[in-house]
Motif scaffolding. Structure first.
Motif, PDB file in Angstrom:
ATOM      1  N   GLY A 164       0.763  -1.235   0.000  1.00 26.81           N
ATOM      2  CA  GLY A 164       0.000   0.000   0.000  1.00 26.81           C
ATOM      3  C   GLY A 164       0.795   1.286   0.000  1.00 26.81           C
ATOM      4  N   VAL A 165       0.070   2.383   0.241  1.00 30.35           N
ATOM      5  CA  VAL A 165       0.658   3.713   0.105  1.00 30.35           C
ATOM      6  C   VAL A 165       1.739   3.991   1.143  1.00 30.35           C
ATOM      7  N   HIS A 166       1.698   3.298   2.262  1.00 30.75           N
ATOM      8  CA  HIS A 166       2.729   3.476   3.285  1.00 30.75           C
ATOM      9  C   HIS A 166       3.734   2.325   3.242  1.00 30.75           C
ATOM     10  N   SER A 167       4.033   1.849   2.067  1.00 33.03           N
ATOM     11  CA  SER A 167       4.848   0.658   1.846  1.00 33.03           C
ATOM     12  C   SER A 167       6.192   0.698   2.570  1.00 33.03           C
ATOM     13  N   GLU A 240      -4.709  10.244   7.138  1.00 34.26           N
ATOM     14  CA  GLU A 240      -4.875   9.485   5.901  1.00 34.26           C
ATOM     15  C   GLU A 240      -5.396   8.068   6.142  1.00 34.26           C
ATOM     16  N   ARG A 280       0.935  11.986  -4.171  1.00 30.16           N
ATOM     17  CA  ARG A 280       2.239  11.357  -4.330  1.00 30.16           C
ATOM     18  C   ARG A 280       2.621  11.358  -5.801  1.00 30.16           C
ATOM     19  N   ASP A 296      -0.795   0.106  -5.087  1.00 33.89           N
ATOM     20  CA  ASP A 296      -0.616   1.407  -4.454  1.00 33.89           C
ATOM     21  C   ASP A 296       0.802   1.633  -3.952  1.00 33.89           C
ATOM     22  N   HIS A 299       2.195   2.878  -7.423  1.00 34.31           N
ATOM     23  CA  HIS A 299       1.560   3.992  -8.141  1.00 34.31           C
ATOM     24  C   HIS A 299       0.258   4.421  -7.475  1.00 34.31           C
ATOM     25  N   PRO A 300       0.303   4.937  -6.258  1.00 34.99           N
ATOM     26  CA  PRO A 300      -0.930   5.417  -5.630  1.00 34.99           C
ATOM     27  C   PRO A 300      -1.532   6.548  -6.454  1.00 34.99           C
ATOM     28  N   GLY A 308      -7.726   2.308  -9.413  1.00 34.58           N
ATOM     29  CA  GLY A 308      -6.685   1.861  -8.491  1.00 34.58           C
ATOM     30  C   GLY A 308      -6.628   0.354  -8.335  1.00 34.58           C
ATOM     31  N   SER A 312      -3.909  -2.613  -9.912  1.00 34.93           N
ATOM     32  CA  SER A 312      -3.233  -3.621  -9.092  1.00 34.93           C
ATOM     33  C   SER A 312      -3.385  -5.008  -9.700  1.00 34.93           C
ATOM     34  N   GLN A 349      -2.150   7.928 -13.160  1.00 34.22           N
ATOM     35  CA  GLN A 349      -1.932   8.780 -11.989  1.00 34.22           C
ATOM     36  C   GLN A 349      -2.137  10.250 -12.354  1.00 34.22           C
TER      37      GLN A 349
END
Length: 397
Positions: A164-167, A240, A280, A296, A299-300, A308, A312, A349
């Motif tokens: 995810g976005v906080h990878s 978030e 981002r 994500d 490529h979030p 989205g 994936s 994006q």
């Protein structure tokens, strides 16, 4: 399905839609993998999403359509844009029959949890390790070492960051770019079907456009509920997390002067979720040695093109194909995967980012020009490069 044979040790970090899709496509390609998911159960928070033909055709290939169709809702009426003040229709795009003719599949709306259940059906349960929160990724000469919060360690030949976005995995691939404050927040809620007016139960994705805001609703869960998501100025709100909540009063305040049908849906939904959209920039690279990113984590994107989850799934299909084509050289397989995917996802994006501005125009000449363009446009045909795309066939063309 190909027979599973001994091969590289593949670790997928993250058991959401992208991670399970990766497991499903790797299995179809004859690999084995372990999905490391930090939660104690494979679940998705309550929200809906759109599955367009470019994703549906891939779901069909991993044999999960029967499960998917139990709860997915086909968009027969299609896409509908309405004006914020009175609900006057700006544009309607009927999809029933047209999607199948143009792209070979229908478009559906589905609850995230129902899509996740469909993907779970294609991944052996013994492949999934729950309660495994990855804390670091150490890329060594011949192996990648993963460390987890419980003190355990796992060695892998290939690591796929679907976290995810906080990878966490992203830090092993590229210097993470800090997110920027978008100034937008989202409210979401799921409304029981018995609590909504009939117009909201139609098999349509309805978007209400207004100054600085837009409001979306469509049926999910086999028509038993309506998904509502709305976007508004965030002010100083920066949380978030999808588990964060707002209040009905906050939600109402943003849309208080809109058509009463909008505010009635807000009331019926109860306490809403609320999260900030952080911006981002596209990453310049996704892979390093035997580590890559997916979904994500790579490529979030803003949800304004509803692609989205679909992207994936495309990632997962292409990644499995590339690794199978380079079974003896996984690093080359990951390079091919990145090269095949990065231009398309970067374009999406950027387009998703731009749609924020067009959706939120204040009333005036630009808004009237936008509405006229909506009435005259045919987005299903115009966006054929999205919906008609076959991620697997593109590798051989």
């Amino acid at each position: 399905m190909p027979a599973t044979v001994p091969g590289p040790r593949i670790a997928i970090v993250g058991g959401g839609i992208g991670g399970l899709a990766a497991g499903a496509f790797l299995r179809r390609a004859g690999f084995t993998a372990t999905v490391h998911e930090q939660a104690s159960a494979l679940t998705e928070v309550g929200a809906g999403l759109v599955m367009a033909p470019n994703a549906v055709r891939l779901l069909r290939r991993i044999g999960v359509m029967a499960q998917f169709l139990r709860r997915a809702v086909p968009l027969d009426w299609g896409w509908e844009f309405r004006r914020w003040t009175d609900g006057s229709v700006l544009s309607v795009e009927k999809l029933s029959g047209v999607c199948e003719r143009l792209y070979g599949e229908r478009t559906y709306v589905v609850h995230r949890a129902d899509l996740l259940d469909s993907l779970k059906a294609a991944v052996p349960s013994e492949w999934v390790r729950l309660g495994a929160r990855c804390t670091s990724v150490d890329v060594r000469k011949d192996v990648v070492l993963l460390r987890f919060a419980d003190g355990s360690k796992v060695e892998a030949d290939i690591v796929i960051g679907a976290d995810g976005v906080h990878s966490v995995v992203r830090g092993a691939v590229t210097e993470p770019l800090p997110p920027a404050y978008s100034g937008i927040c989202a409210f979401r809620t799921i409304v029981p079907a018995q609590a909504v007016p009939d117009f909201a139960l139609r098999r349509a994705q309805t978007l209400w456009l207004g100054p600085g805001r837009h409001f979306v609703h469509y049926p999910v869960a086999g028509g038993q509920a309506v998904n509502v998501v709305a976007f508004a100025p965030a002010g100083d709100y920066t949380d978030e997390s999808w588990s964060s909540t707002g209040t009905i009063e906050e939600f109402h305040a943003e849309f208080s002067d809109w058509d009463p049908r909008v505010t009635d849906l807000i009331t019926a939904g109860g306490v809403p979720g609320r999260w900030a959209l952080l911006d981002r920039a596209p990453l310049p690279r996704w892979s390093r040695d035997r580590v890559t990113l997916l979904g994500d984590a790579a490529h979030p994107m803003f949800p304004f093109f509803a692609q989205g989850a679909a992207q994936s799934i495309e990632d997962a299909a292409v990644l499995a194909r590339c690794l199978a084509a380079h079974a003896n050289d996984p690093e080359q397989g990951l390079k091919q995967y990145e090269a095949a995917r990065i231009e398309r996802t970067t374009r999406l994006q950027e387009l998703s980012h731009a749609r924020r501005d067009s959706n939120h125009l204040p009333d005036g000449p630009e808004q009237k020009a936008r509405d006229a363009a909506l009435a005259a446009s045919d987005p299903l045909v115009r966006n054929g490069w999205i919906y008609g795309f076959d991620a697997e066939e593109a590798l051989t063309s």
